[in-house]
Design a protein around this motif. Sequence first.
Motif, PDB file in Angstrom:
ATOM      1  N   UNK A   1       1.123  -1.443  -0.023  1.00  0.00           N
ATOM      2  CA  UNK A   1       0.015   0.012   0.238  1.00  0.00           C
ATOM      3  C   UNK A   1       1.169   1.322   0.060  1.00  0.00           C
ATOM      4  N   UNK A   2       0.193   2.198  -0.670  1.00  0.00           N
ATOM      5  CA  UNK A   2       1.610   3.331  -0.774  1.00  0.00           C
ATOM      6  C   UNK A   2       0.299   4.895  -0.462  1.00  0.00           C
ATOM      7  N   UNK A   3       1.040   5.387   0.542  1.00  0.00           N
ATOM      8  CA  UNK A   3       0.162   6.226   1.278  1.00  0.00           C
ATOM      9  C   UNK A   3      -1.111   6.477   1.896  1.00  0.00           C
ATOM     10  N   UNK A   4      -1.114   5.291   2.782  1.00  0.00           N
ATOM     11  CA  UNK A   4      -1.927   4.241   3.255  1.00  0.00           C
ATOM     12  C   UNK A   4      -3.728   4.714   2.391  1.00  0.00           C
ATOM     13  N   UNK A   5      -3.349   4.429   1.127  1.00  0.00           N
ATOM     14  CA  UNK A   5      -4.382   4.087   0.353  1.00  0.00           C
ATOM     15  C   UNK A   5      -5.255   2.651  -0.476  1.00  0.00           C
ATOM     16  N   UNK A   6      -5.996   2.183  -0.401  1.00  0.00           N
ATOM     17  CA  UNK A   6      -6.701   0.836  -0.918  1.00  0.00           C
ATOM     18  C   UNK A   6      -7.464   1.076  -1.968  1.00  0.00           C
ATOM     19  N   UNK A   7      -7.021  -0.266  -3.061  1.00  0.00           N
ATOM     20  CA  UNK A   7      -8.506   0.152  -4.546  1.00  0.00           C
ATOM     21  C   UNK A   7      -9.381  -0.977  -3.067  1.00  0.00           C
ATOM     22  N   UNK A   8     -10.710  -0.839  -3.288  1.00  0.00           N
ATOM     23  CA  UNK A   8     -10.918  -1.447  -2.812  1.00  0.00           C
ATOM     24  C   UNK A   8     -12.477  -2.322  -4.137  1.00  0.00           C
ATOM     25  N   UNK A   9     -13.503  -3.175  -3.595  1.00  0.00           N
ATOM     26  CA  UNK A   9     -13.850  -3.898  -4.884  1.00  0.00           C
ATOM     27  C   UNK A   9     -15.018  -2.749  -5.056  1.00  0.00           C
ATOM     28  N   UNK A  10     -15.398  -1.115  -4.158  1.00  0.00           N
ATOM     29  CA  UNK A  10     -16.247  -0.703  -4.519  1.00  0.00           C
ATOM     30  C   UNK A  10     -16.024   0.448  -4.797  1.00  0.00           C
ATOM     31  N   UNK A  11     -14.573   1.072  -4.703  1.00  0.00           N
ATOM     32  CA  UNK A  11     -13.683   2.511  -4.523  1.00  0.00           C
ATOM     33  C   UNK A  11     -13.064   2.290  -3.927  1.00  0.00           C
ATOM     34  N   UNK A  12     -12.035   3.906  -4.516  1.00  0.00           N
ATOM     35  CA  UNK A  12     -10.427   3.755  -4.211  1.00  0.00           C
ATOM     36  C   UNK A  12     -10.521   4.038  -2.476  1.00  0.00           C
ATOM     37  N   UNK A  13      -9.824   3.530  -1.431  1.00  0.00           N
ATOM     38  CA  UNK A  13     -10.133   4.215  -0.055  1.00  0.00           C
ATOM     39  C   UNK A  13      -8.589   4.534   0.529  1.00  0.00           C
ATOM     40  N   UNK A  14      -9.056   6.012   1.021  1.00  0.00           N
ATOM     41  CA  UNK A  14      -7.763   6.081   1.516  1.00  0.00           C
ATOM     42  C   UNK A  14      -7.975   5.923   3.273  1.00  0.00           C
ATOM     43  N   UNK A  15      -7.489   5.334   4.077  1.00  0.00           N
ATOM     44  CA  UNK A  15      -7.954   4.705   5.640  1.00  0.00           C
ATOM     45  C   UNK A  15      -8.056   5.572   7.195  1.00  0.00           C
ATOM     46  N   UNK A  16      -6.940   6.313   6.629  1.00  0.00           N
ATOM     47  CA  UNK A  16      -5.936   6.663   7.308  1.00  0.00           C
ATOM     48  C   UNK A  16      -6.517   8.044   8.004  1.00  0.00           C
ATOM     49  N   UNK A  17      -7.285   8.440   7.745  1.00  0.00           N
ATOM     50  CA  UNK A  17      -7.891   9.638   8.272  1.00  0.00           C
ATOM     51  C   UNK A  17      -8.055   9.806   9.527  1.00  0.00           C
ATOM     52  N   UNK A  18      -8.038  10.806  10.425  1.00  0.00           N
ATOM     53  CA  UNK A  18      -8.176  10.420  11.746  1.00  0.00           C
ATOM     54  C   UNK A  18      -9.781  10.299  12.123  1.00  0.00           C
ATOM     55  N   UNK A  19     -10.060   9.351  13.056  1.00  0.00           N
ATOM     56  CA  UNK A  19     -11.156   9.921  13.593  1.00  0.00           C
ATOM     57  C   UNK A  19     -12.299   8.881  12.697  1.00  0.00           C
ATOM     58  N   UNK A  20     -11.615   8.188  12.043  1.00  0.00           N
ATOM     59  CA  UNK A  20     -12.727   7.327  10.614  1.00  0.00           C
ATOM     60  C   UNK A  20     -12.759   6.240  11.928  1.00  0.00           C
ATOM     61  N   UNK A  21     -13.340   5.170  11.162  1.00  0.00           N
ATOM     62  CA  UNK A  21     -13.407   3.903  11.603  1.00  0.00           C
ATOM     63  C   UNK A  21     -12.872   2.761  10.870  1.00  0.00           C
ATOM     64  N   UNK A  22     -11.677   1.807  11.475  1.00  0.00           N
ATOM     65  CA  UNK A  22     -12.233   0.016  11.165  1.00  0.00           C
ATOM     66  C   UNK A  22     -12.878  -0.931  10.985  1.00  0.00           C
ATOM     67  N   UNK A  23     -13.458  -2.029  10.873  1.00  0.00           N
ATOM     68  CA  UNK A  23     -14.272  -2.700  11.597  1.00  0.00           C
ATOM     69  C   UNK A  23     -13.359  -4.407  11.895  1.00  0.00           C
ATOM     70  N   UNK A  24     -13.279  -4.604  12.481  1.00  0.00           N
ATOM     71  CA  UNK A  24     -12.614  -5.633  13.016  1.00  0.00           C
ATOM     72  C   UNK A  24     -13.783  -6.686  13.413  1.00  0.00           C
TER      73      UNK A  24
END
Length: 668
Positions: free
Chosen positions: A29-52
């Motif tokens: 991954x580069x610059x905390x960016x992930x190419x998902x099946x639905x869109x391109x996601x920047x996943x390192x915004x402070x205050x955002x959520x991840x699902x575990x």
Amino acid sequence: MTTDDRRRAIGSVVAVAADRFVIEMHGGTDSFTVVGFDDVHYVARLGSFVMIPAQAEYVVAEIVGLRERDAGAGGEMDKAGSAKFLDVVPVGMLPVEGGRFRFGVSVFPSLYADALYALDKELDRIFDTSPASERSSGPDGGDCVPAEATRLRILEIGQSVVFEDYRVKVRIDEFFGGHAAVLGNTGSGKSCTVASILQELFDKPDEHHARGATFVALDVNGEYHQAFGRLAAAGVIGVDRLVLDGTAAADRFRIPHWFLDLSEWELLLQASERTQVPILRMALGLATLFGGAADGQLNDIRNHILAKCITQILSDESPPGAKETRILGILQRFRTAEINSGTIGAMVHTNYGNMANIEDAFAYLVGEDGDGGYVIDDFKLPDYSNSPFDFETLGDAIDLALLYEEAHGNRQIRDYCSQMVTRFKALLEREDYAFLRHPAAGATRDTGPFLARLLGLGAQNGCHVKASQVVIIDMNAVEDEVVELVSAVVARMVFRLLRRADPRSRFPVHLLLEEAHRYISSTPSRYALDAGRVFERIAKEGRKYGLFLLVASQRPSELSKTVLSQCSNFVVHRIQNPDDLSQIRQMSPSISDGVLRRLPTLPKQHALVFGNSVNLPTTFKVRSADPLPASDDAKIVDLWFHEAGRKAGITLSPAPADLADEGEQPFP
């Protein structure tokens, strides 16, 4: 784990503690960016959520930090090959399929569990904002007209700055079903936020607008009328603007002075508790007796008071000449057909230093052997009953109350009350209090028409119906002491009406308190003696009667702690003062330190929302108000640098005929 879940995995859990997890992102991954099946996601915004995933649920975790560790051997960092880590804090649990979000973590993830980026549908479940609308119902829960009409359940208030293309929403029942506060430094966008929220509430394109809403705006800056002009012109809602400029003009907002209760008279005259308040209460009770035409019973009370005062003076040890002067002075101001200078004057006349007919005066006023006279046994002074009386009559009533007290031996009472008397005399002359001084002739104590206009009600077929959903009391032209008095009177009258309603809580009213720190301060101002008590009571008890506060202020640390502590929803703009930040921290322990640290640097039109109407605090860009309230900033460059001779942007008075003469001009 489902196939879709695997496709949106961004990393794995590499450290688990009770209050914090560490997620190592997948390689490449580069610059905390992930190419998902639905869109391109920047996943390192402070205050955002991840699902575990953890068994049949997701652990919802908030990102509070991100870091990178170089994995290369050279001196330069290899961005693609370096290890990237997210520090996250668990906030709650969300069922994988259906079900509601709940706070707290009951099952912790295992090491190397996948971490997933959040989908919009999961965010809606986390914030509990689905569905957006529902079918309308009639007043008793039955069918409505038309049957297919819908009503809003949630309200979009802006665009998330954390989650890409996600609209931030609040639950209407929870947001407007409790007290709310909009806070922020001056110029941060508070007025625009309030206007935007109300515009979005009313500007629904489908069948049912929020026609049953009642917002009474105490607008101390004259901002809100402009914001609702489009909705009013389109007939979506009714907007009534009541302008208070202090005058008694027929088209201006006025309050009959007999609508004030005792505490508000105390505020108006700044009466001290120990000595002045008892005199004021006595005078208000007497004012209705001496203020208008009296029937036989009231005339008997007048005679009793006069007889008691005169006999007390006749009984004291002052010289006869002084007694005569005092008695005739009383009878010059207060008299009846039975007791006046004509009937009493000859009896108290002093001749060669003696009052020869004093026994006749006693016999006339008190009677002989308990028979006759005008003194009433077991007499009690009348209570203030909000009956109409002329404003200037209160001065006479205060004078009589002082005389009555002096006649009972309290010779210093006039000195103790001199400040209150001076204040009253000043109010008689001040133009900015003309709105309060009403003639009593033909008036009644009925507050119904006044409250109907104040609450946006009109008469139709013998009952009240909604005519205006927004009622604006524009107080931009008056000083703080008038604002404090009017706000306290309006709030108390509405609160009393809703407390007496049966059934209660069927007519919700929201008081919009602009610049609330000016009249709901934590410490009373030099004008107000506990003027904020009515707002504190509304904050504590208003919800059960359907009366809610929408507080807007730039200084939360100066607001009444009682009022602020009862607010269940907050929209916070840029706050820089450390005391204000500390106050916000105390209001919501659920706010992370990272979110709190971002408040001083929030851009204009950005805010943090938290409270009962949203499950988790989130930062958003406020939906733009259209039209804006009249709170635009001054365009300094445009207004300073221009051609000579441009007309000034302000009108003071008719301009002098010629300003081109050379030499010094006298100051007007």
